[in-house]
Scaffold this active site. Structure first.
Site, short mmCIF file in Angstrom:
data_model
loop_
_atom_site.label_atom_id
_atom_site.label_comp_id
_atom_site.label_asym_id
_atom_site.label_seq_id
_atom_site.Cartn_x
_atom_site.Cartn_y
_atom_site.Cartn_z
N HIS A 119 0.84 -1.19 0.00
CA HIS A 119 0.00 0.00 0.00
C HIS A 119 0.88 1.25 0.00
O HIS A 119 2.11 1.17 0.00
CB HIS A 119 -0.99 -0.02 1.17
CG HIS A 119 -0.36 -0.12 2.53
ND1 HIS A 119 0.50 0.82 3.03
CD2 HIS A 119 -0.46 -1.08 3.49
CE1 HIS A 119 0.90 0.47 4.23
NE2 HIS A 119 0.34 -0.69 4.54
N HIS B 29 3.87 1.59 2.42
CA HIS B 29 5.12 0.93 2.01
C HIS B 29 5.83 1.76 0.94
O HIS B 29 7.04 1.89 0.92
CB HIS B 29 4.85 -0.46 1.44
CG HIS B 29 4.08 -1.37 2.35
ND1 HIS B 29 2.92 -1.99 1.96
CD2 HIS B 29 4.30 -1.75 3.63
CE1 HIS B 29 2.46 -2.73 2.96
NE2 HIS B 29 3.28 -2.59 3.99
N CYS C 297 0.12 -10.54 20.36
CA CYS C 297 -0.66 -10.04 19.20
C CYS C 297 -0.01 -10.60 17.94
O CYS C 297 1.15 -10.32 17.67
CB CYS C 297 -0.68 -8.52 19.14
SG CYS C 297 -1.34 -7.92 17.56
N CYS D 113 1.19 -7.95 15.34
CA CYS D 113 2.48 -7.31 15.67
C CYS D 113 3.60 -8.34 15.74
O CYS D 113 4.76 -7.97 15.70
CB CYS D 113 2.45 -6.63 17.03
SG CYS D 113 1.28 -5.32 17.20
N CYS E 163 -4.75 -5.23 21.64
CA CYS E 163 -3.47 -4.72 21.17
C CYS E 163 -3.60 -3.24 20.85
O CYS E 163 -4.52 -2.84 20.12
CB CYS E 163 -3.04 -5.51 19.93
SG CYS E 163 -1.94 -4.57 18.86
N HIS F 188 -3.21 -2.74 16.78
CA HIS F 188 -4.18 -3.34 15.85
C HIS F 188 -5.59 -3.45 16.43
O HIS F 188 -6.50 -3.87 15.73
CB HIS F 188 -3.70 -4.72 15.41
CG HIS F 188 -2.43 -4.67 14.63
ND1 HIS F 188 -1.19 -4.81 15.21
CD2 HIS F 188 -2.21 -4.44 13.31
CE1 HIS F 188 -0.27 -4.70 14.27
NE2 HIS F 188 -0.85 -4.48 13.13
N LYS G 242 -7.11 6.65 9.89
CA LYS G 242 -6.11 5.62 9.84
C LYS G 242 -6.37 4.77 8.59
O LYS G 242 -7.52 4.48 8.26
CB LYS G 242 -6.23 4.75 11.09
CG LYS G 242 -5.02 3.91 11.35
CD LYS G 242 -5.21 3.09 12.61
CE LYS G 242 -4.55 1.83 12.49
NZ LYS G 242 -3.77 0.97 12.49
N LYS H 123 -8.11 -1.60 5.82
CA LYS H 123 -8.92 -2.35 4.86
C LYS H 123 -10.40 -2.23 5.19
O LYS H 123 -11.23 -2.09 4.31
CB LYS H 123 -8.50 -3.82 4.90
CG LYS H 123 -7.65 -4.23 3.73
CD LYS H 123 -7.53 -5.73 3.70
CE LYS H 123 -6.99 -6.19 2.35
NZ LYS H 123 -6.68 -7.62 2.35
N1 MSP Z 1 8.26 -6.90 8.33
C1 MSP Z 1 8.40 -5.80 9.23
C2 MSP Z 1 9.69 -5.05 9.00
C3 MSP Z 1 10.93 -5.87 9.16
S1 MSP Z 1 12.35 -4.96 8.81
C4 MSP Z 1 13.60 -5.89 9.36
C5 MSP Z 1 7.25 -4.83 9.03
N2 MSP Z 1 6.64 -4.87 7.86
S2 MSP Z 1 5.38 -3.96 7.43
O1 MSP Z 1 4.92 -4.49 6.17
O2 MSP Z 1 4.43 -3.86 8.46
O3 MSP Z 1 5.98 -2.57 7.10
C6 MSP Z 1 6.16 -1.58 8.07
C7 MSP Z 1 6.71 -0.37 7.37
O4 MSP Z 1 5.84 0.03 6.29
C8 MSP Z 1 6.79 0.88 8.22
O5 MSP Z 1 7.92 0.93 9.04
C9 MSP Z 1 6.85 1.91 7.14
O6 MSP Z 1 8.11 1.87 6.55
C10 MSP Z 1 5.80 1.43 6.17
N3 MSP Z 1 4.45 1.87 6.51
C11 MSP Z 1 3.38 1.08 6.69
N4 MSP Z 1 2.28 1.85 6.91
C12 MSP Z 1 2.59 3.13 6.91
C13 MSP Z 1 1.90 4.35 7.09
N5 MSP Z 1 0.59 4.40 7.30
N6 MSP Z 1 2.62 5.50 7.06
C14 MSP Z 1 3.96 5.50 6.85
N7 MSP Z 1 4.63 4.38 6.67
C15 MSP Z 1 4.00 3.18 6.68
O7 MSP Z 1 6.97 -4.06 9.92
#
Ligand code: MSP
Length: 500
Positions: A17, A20, A125, A128, A142, A145, A303, A306
């Site tokens: 999304h 990322h 959780c 997380c 949690c 979430h 926020k 989905k």
């Molecule tokens: N798999 C772990 C990371 C392991 S790194 C060794 C993880 N993955 S995640 O898919 O949940 O991705 C988290 C990251 O996605 C956040 O740290 C950020 O980089 C990005 N983001 C996810 N949602 C976001 C927002 N709503 N806003 C900004 N960044 C976001 O955690």
């Protein structure tokens, strides 16, 4: 200089999304900026594929976790391709070489006496992949979430994180471990001072993971496996360790540990700024140089979720506005490091400002240069003039001095102030558009003041060259198009009018 930069590896439980995309675009801008400076850049991104969360998502889809992950990986790769992300490698934690190296690493921690088996009871959780304490929950759920946590009691292996508090503080204070932004650094320091507890690094109930060395009943905790990707990549993708022709040549000879920068959002700073460096210190390996956590964004104030149905798919907005405008909008909307808000409407409005400012400047400048038959020096020749000497430039009888014109955004980029850098670039175009509006070349033409007219347009042409140069890491395609048009003097809208 070697420059090794990473994004988090994203959980492969769903399609990517815009959140990322945010981190990935920011990392790409830095990677491109450093390549431009001549650094040997290695830019790593990828997917986090083990653990209960992925197993749960795969089961829901009626698939085996590996197959489930295999099918989702191209979704990430396609999204990054659409956004013009210039990563050097796409890391997958199900890479067998990584799995072996992770086991070796955990064995090292054991040998060095930093692992202990203990009975553990906690509230877990799955989203997380983390244990919580009673007082950390909100309405018994949690805090991140808002989902039910489950009581888990199991025998786990613990990493003795508590032994590393002082060492971490020292590294942070000395600047050996840089944490940014400053406010987040202070949070981290506060947390180290108040509560550094040992952490469980194995799971008895999670089958989808790397087997724990010496105990087939347990798997390695997914976060240990995931964090290690940054380090194992430096072995797996290093030309030194693998023999050709098996290894394709890597840019700059592959990544070299330690990483210069780990980028992520604030949600996972704790893992990167505390647990990760401590694990590395325990294994007597160098720690990353800098860890930077940007903010979280909401979508139209809410926020992103989905259930709310407000998740923005990066592919959709790229299809509408093009990769460059999306890259620009994400980094221009609010300061990197702070929380902010984004929406499709906001991206559209950034697209329009690009069209009205930089797009308009290019279009009108080139059209008038052609219409009034002004001779402009090619951007390349002009660049070498600018680089060579002030004297040469003055012979061109420029309306402004050389020093005036050279705008630098190095400082902004070194401080990850993407918004500040983009503002500076926008300002060049704003000033240049104003200059044209003030001097009115069309009036000068009527009055037959051809020399003055030329000055205005040569100036605008030269400013556009500077803009293209500075924009390159942010908007590579646009910069390229600009340079071509400045050379060929064939105008074509950079940001065509949007269809409603
Ligand atoms: N798999 C772990 C990371 C392991 S790194 C060794 C993880 N993955 S995640 O898919 O949940 O991705 C988290 C990251 O996605 C956040 O740290 C950020 O980089 C990005 N983001 C996810 N949602 C976001 C927002 N709503 N806003 C900004 N960044 C976001 O955690």
């Amino acid at each position: 200089m070697k420059y090794y930069i990473t994004t988090p590896i994203y959980y492969i439980n769903d399609i990517p999304h815009i959140g990322h995309a945010y981190t990935t675009v920011a990392a790409d801008v830095l990677a491109r900026y450093h390549r431009k400076k001549g650094d040997e850049v290695f830019f790593l991104t990828g997917t986090d594929e083990h653990g209960a969360k992925i197993a749960e998502a795969a089961a829901k889809a009626g698939k085996e976790p590996q197959q489930f992950a295999d099918e989702l990986v191209p979704k990430f790769q396609d999204a990054w391709k659409n956004l013009n992300i210039s990563y050097d490698e796409f890391f997958r934690t199900t890479n067998p070489e990584h799995e072996k190296l992770v086991q070796q690493f955990v064995s090292t921690l054991k040998e060095k006496g930093f692992v202990e088996k203990r009975k553990y009871e906690g509230l877990y959780c799955v989203s997380c992949e983390q244990f919580y304490k009673e007082n950390e929950l909100e309405d018994d759920k949690c805090p991140v979430h808002k989902r039910e946590v489950t009581k888990h009691s199991e025998e786990n292996y613990f990493f003795l994180l508590s032994k590393f508090g002082d060492k971490l503080l020292k590294k942070i204070k000395s600047g050996e471990l840089e944490i940014g932004p400053e406010t987040r650094k202070n949070e981290v320091v506060g947390k180290i001072n108040s509560e550094l507890e040992d952490v469980s690094i194995s799971r008895a109930g999670v089958k989808w993971g790397i087997p724990f060395p010496g105990d087939p009943e347990q798997t390695i905790y997914v976060w240990v496996d995931a964090l290690l990707n940054y380090y194992t990549a430096s072995i797996i993708y290093s030309d030194k360790t693998l023999t050709p022709p098996l290894t394709p040549p890597r840019r700059g000879g592959g990544p070299e540990w330690p990483a210069n920068l780990h980028l992520m959002a604030k949600d996972i700073l704790w893992f990167h700024a505390i647990i990760w460096p401590a694990m590395l210190m325990a294994a007597e390996l160098p720690i990353p140089k800098k860890v930077f956590a940007h903010g979280f964004f909401t979508i139209n104030g809410a926020k992103m979720s989905k259930t709310l149905g407000n998740v923005i798919d990066p592919n959709d907005v790229v299809a509408k506005f093009g990769a460059d405008a999306v890259r620009y909008a994400l980094l221009r909307e609010f300061p990197f490091g702070e929380d902010g808000d984004i929406s499709v409407e906001k991206i559209a409005s950034h697209y329009n400002s690009l069209a009205n400012n930089i797009g308009n400047l290019l279009q009108r400048t080139i059209s008038m240069i052609k219409r009034y038959n002004v001779t402009v020096i090619s951007t390349e020749a002009e660049k070498s003039l600018i680089d060579n000497s002030v004297q040469d430039l003055s012979t061109l009888d420029r309306p402004r001095s050389r020093d005036d014109k050279i705008v630098k955004i190095d400082q902004e980029l070194d401080q990850l102030d993407f918004m500040g850098a983009l503002k500076k670039i926008d300002d060049i175009a704003i000033a240049s558009n104003k200059d044209i509006a003030d001097k009115q070349p069309w009036v000068l033409a009527k009055e037959n003041k051809m020399e003055e007219l030329s000055k205005v347009l040569i100036e605008a042409h030269s400013n556009l060259g500077v803009i293209a140069e500075l924009l390159e890491p942010f908007m590579p395609e646009t910069a390229e198009k600009m340079k071509k048009q400045l050379e060929s003097l064939e105008p074509e809208p950079l940001f065509p009018r949007l269809e409603e």
